[in-house]
Design a protein around this motif. Structure first.
Motif, mmCIF file in Angstrom:
data_model
loop_
_atom_site.group_PDB
_atom_site.id
_atom_site.type_symbol
_atom_site.label_atom_id
_atom_site.label_comp_id
_atom_site.label_asym_id
_atom_site.label_seq_id
_atom_site.Cartn_x
_atom_site.Cartn_y
_atom_site.Cartn_z
ATOM 1 N N LYS A 27 0.813 -1.227 0.000
ATOM 2 C CA LYS A 27 0.000 0.000 0.000
ATOM 3 C C LYS A 27 0.846 1.278 0.000
ATOM 4 N N PRO A 69 -2.706 1.647 -3.591
ATOM 5 C CA PRO A 69 -3.708 1.698 -2.530
ATOM 6 C C PRO A 69 -4.848 0.692 -2.683
ATOM 7 N N LEU A 86 -8.896 7.907 -6.926
ATOM 8 C CA LEU A 86 -8.910 7.208 -5.637
ATOM 9 C C LEU A 86 -7.504 7.140 -5.040
ATOM 10 N N TYR A 96 -6.164 8.766 -1.554
ATOM 11 C CA TYR A 96 -5.547 7.938 -0.504
ATOM 12 C C TYR A 96 -4.260 8.590 -0.001
ATOM 13 N N TYR A 97 -3.368 8.963 -0.932
ATOM 14 C CA TYR A 97 -2.069 9.494 -0.492
ATOM 15 C C TYR A 97 -2.176 10.942 0.017
ATOM 16 N N GLU A 100 -12.219 -1.974 -0.917
ATOM 17 C CA GLU A 100 -11.046 -1.091 -0.983
ATOM 18 C C GLU A 100 -11.452 0.387 -1.051
ATOM 19 N N ILE A 139 -10.562 3.651 1.715
ATOM 20 C CA ILE A 139 -10.201 5.044 1.402
ATOM 21 C C ILE A 139 -11.163 6.001 2.120
ATOM 22 N N ARG A 140 -12.423 5.632 2.142
ATOM 23 C CA ARG A 140 -13.414 6.459 2.847
ATOM 24 C C ARG A 140 -13.057 6.556 4.346
ATOM 25 N N VAL A 174 -11.881 10.524 3.577
ATOM 26 C CA VAL A 174 -12.136 11.098 2.243
ATOM 27 C C VAL A 174 -13.652 11.205 2.026
#
Ligand code: SF4
Ligand code: SF4
Ligand code: SF4
Length: 528
Positions: free
Chosen positions: A131, A135, A203, A207-208, A246, A250-251, A255
C-alpha cells in the motif's frame, strides 16, 4: 587548537581531526569508511575538504586539526572532488539498487520486499509495503496485466514469479482478516483538495493526500466510486465486493465522496477554485470538447501535464490518468494518483513542485553468462505455482509461501539505507560501465544463515574487518589478495558462516553499502 571552518571559529583539543572539529560545530561532512571509535584505516576521499593555506584537498577524517587552519567544506571544488571519488567507487560497483520487476512496475511497488515479507508470514508488513505504492491491491491483483512479470529475472531461468497473484494474496488476506490495515494519517494540514474523478487515479490521489493530512473530496458524476473499474470491468473478473471493500478503506481515511455531481454542470471549476486549495483532475478519457472545458492547457483531447509532477498550466491544478495519457492500465492510473498526491503536497507546502524525488540507481545491466546461478542460490527450484482452485480463487497460504520461495531477490536489500546510494544522489555521481562485458562479475555468498555478502558492492572501506578484528572474532573478515585485486573475505577459505559468528549483526549495520545485508528483512521497514 584554533581553526576556522567555513568562516566559523572553532576550538578543539589536540589530537582532534578536522572532521571532529567540523562536526563539533554542526557542519556535516560526508564519510563512508570512517567509523567512530576506530583507528583510521583507509580513505575513500569522500570526506575531503580544502585547506586554504596549502591549497590542497585533504581527507578530513584523518587530517589533524592544527592551529590557524582555514578550512572550506562545501565549495564547488570540494563537491567536485567528492563527486569524482563517488564516480570512481561506482565505476567498479556491481549491483542493482532495484529489481527489474520493481523498475518495470508502473507504480514502482517494492515487489521483492513484499515477497520476502509474505515468505516470512509477515502479512501486516507485506500489505504495508504494497500500500505504500498501490492503494487498491485487491482490485489491481485482478485486473492488472502484470508488466512486472514480463521483466521478472526468474523468467530467464524458467518462468517468472506470480507477482500479481502474490500481491492479491496479501491484499485479500488483509481485507478478509479481523482488522484490515489502516494507515495513520499525518496531522490535519487545514488544506482542502478537490479530486475530480473516482476512478483509479482519483482514488489513489485521495488515498495518499489523506495520508499527508489533507482534507479530500472526490467529485464524480456516477453514483458509485470506481470509474472504469466499476463500469468497465465485468463482475466475474472484479467482484464488486472487492472494489467496495477497498473504496471503503479510502473512505475510512476521512475522504468525502460527492457523487452524482458533474463538474461543469453541478460544480463549476471556478467554484472549486474558491472552495479548495488545490484541484486534482482525474476524469478519465476525454474528447476534445470536454478536455477544453477544464480551463487548463490541452492538446487535442488530452490535458497537458508535466510528466514528472503532473502539474498543469494552472499552478493549483494537477491532472493524471487517462485524461493525460491514453491507455487502459489501471496500475498506471494509480501511479499517476500517487504522483499527483506528492506534487500537490509539495505545492500546498509552498515548496518547489517536482513530483517524486528520483533516487540514484546503480544498475549492472544484462547478466553475464553464469551469473544467474548466483541469483538462484537463495531461490527454490520449484516450477511456478498454479493456484489449485484456479486463477479466480487466487493462491492459498501454502501456495503463496511456495511461490515466494522462488524469488531470486534481485534488488539490493539495503537500497533504502545505503550510504553510497544516498551520497551518489546528493553529489550527482554517475556510474559508467562502458561495456557490460568489461565489468566485474556479480557474486552472491549465501553460506551464512542470516547474512548475504555481495563482494561487487564492497567499497573496501575496511569497517567490517576492523569490527571483527577488535571483537577477536576468528577467523573474522580480512582483505585477501593484493593491491587492486584485494577483496574482503573470510581468510583461509572458510565459509561466511564460519567467519562471522558474533559480529555478523554489527558488520551488517555498519557496512555503508548493501555488500553485507541481512537475508530476512531485518533492516527493511516495519517489524525489524
Ligand atoms: S550497495 Fe547501495 S548503490 Fe549498490 S546496489 Fe545496493 S543500494 Fe545500490
Ligand atoms: S525474481 Fe523476484 S526480485 Fe527478481 S525480478 Fe522476479 S520477482 Fe523481482
Ligand atoms: S563489506 Fe566490509 S569492507 Fe566492504 S563495504 Fe561493507 S563494511 Fe566495507
Amino acid at each position: 587548537m584554533n581553526l576556522v571552518i567555513d568562516g566559523m571559529a572553532v576550538v578543539v583539543a589536540k589530537g582532534a581531526t578536522v572532521l571532529d572539529a567540523a562536526r563539533g560545530i554542526g557542519i556535516n561532512i560526508p564519510t563512508m569508511c570512517h567509523l567512530g571509535g576506530y583507528a583510521h584505516f583507509t580513505s575513500c576521499m569522500l570526506c575531503v575538504v580544502k585547506d586554504r593555506e596549502s591549497g590542497r584537498l585533504i581527507p578530513s577524517c584523518s587530517a589533524p586539526a592544527t592551529d590557524g587552519m582555514v578550512i572550506e567544506t562545501d565549495s564547488d571544488e570540494v563537491r567536485h572532488a567528492r563527486s569524482s571519488a563517488l564516480d570512481l567507487l561506482l565505476s567498479e560497483h556491481v549491483g542493482d539498487c532495484e529489481a527489474p520487476c520493481r523498475i518495470t512496475c508502473p507504480a514502482h511497488m517494492n515487489i521483492p520486499r513484499m515477497i520476502r515479507q509474505i515468505g516470512a508470514g509477515r502479512m501486516r508488513d507485506a500489505i504495508e509495503t504494497v500500500k505504500a505504492d498501490i492503494p487498491m491491491p485487491a482490485v489491481l491483483g485482478r485486473v492488472c496485466p502484470a508488466p512486472c512479470e514480463k521483466a521478472c529475472r526468474r523468467g530467464r531461468y524458467d518462468t517468472p514469479l506470480a507477482i500479481c497473484l502474490l500481491k492479491r494474496y496479501a491484499a485479500d488476506a488483509d481485507l478478509s482478516g479481523p482488522s484490515s490495515f489502516h494507515p495513520v494519517c499525518r496531522h490535519a494540514s487545514g488544506r482542502k483538495v478537490a479530486i475530480v474523478g473516482a476512478g483509479p487515479a482519483g482514488l489513489a490521489a485521495a488515498y495518499y493526500l489523506a495520508l499527508a493530512g489533507h482534507a479530500c473530496t472526490i467529485i464524480d458524476e456516477k453514483d458509485e466510486a470506481g470509474g472504469g473499474l466499476r463500469y468497465g470491468v465485468s463482475e466475474s473478473i472484479l467482484p464488486r465486493g472487492v472494489l467496495a471493500g477497498e473504496v471503503e478503506g479510502i473512505r475510512r481515511l476521512g475522504v468525502e465522496f460527492r457523487m452524482n455531481t458533474r463538474v461543469g454542470r453541478d460544480a463549476d471549476m471556478g467554484l472549486l477554485r474558491m472552495e479548495f486549495h488545490a484541484i486534482v483532475l482525474a476524469p478519465g478519457k476525454q474528447d476534445a470538447q470536454s478536455a477544453a472545458g477544464w480551463g487548463v492547457a490541452v492538446a487535442d483531447d488530452r490535458i497537458v501535464a508535466d510528466q514528472h509532477s503532473l502539474a498543469t498550466s494552472d499552478t493549483m491544478v494537477f491532472a493524471g490518468g487517462e485524461a493525460v495519457q491514453h491507455g487502459r492500465m489501471a496500475v498506471r492510473a494509480a501511479a499517476h494518483g500517487k504522483i499527483m498526491a506528492i506534487a500537490v503536497d509539495q505545492y500546498l507546502a509552498g515548496g518547489t513542485v517536482t513530483g517524486p524525488v528520483r533516487r540514484f540507481e546503480s544498475r549492472m545491466g544484462r547478466l553475464l553468462e553464469g551469473e544467474i546461478i548466483d541469483f538462484m542460490k537463495e531461490a527454490g527450484q520449484r516450477a511456478r505455482t498454479a493456484p489449485a482452485g484456479g486463477t479466480a480463487a487466487g493462491l492459498s497460504m501454502d501456495e503463496a509461501a511456495m511461490e515466494s520461495a522462488r524469488c531470486m531477490h534481485c534488488d539490493c536489500r539495503k537500497a533504502d539505507i545505503c550510504r553510497l546510494r544516498e551520497l551518489a544522489g546528493e553529489y550527482g555521481a554517475s556510474q559508467k560501465h562502458f561495456n557490460v562485458e568489461g565489468r566485474r562479475r556479480f557474486e552472491r555468498i549465501t553460506t551464512h544463515p542470516d547474512v548475504v555478502y555481495e563482494p561487487g558492492k564492497c567499497t573496501k572501506c575496511g569497517i567490517c574487518v576492523r569490527i571483527t578484528e577488535r571483537a577477536g572474532e576468528k577467523p573474522g573478515l580480512a582483505f585477501t589478495g593484493r593491491g587492486f585485486e584485494s577483496v574482503v573475505g573470510v581468510p583461509f577459505g572458510d565459509s561466511l558462516g564460519a567467519g562471522l559468528q558474533t559480529t555478523a549483526g554489527e558488520c551488517v549495520r555498519r557496512c555503508p553499502t548493501g555488500a553485507l545485508a541481512f537475508k530476512h528483512e531485518r533492516h527493511e521497514g516495519p517489524g525489524e
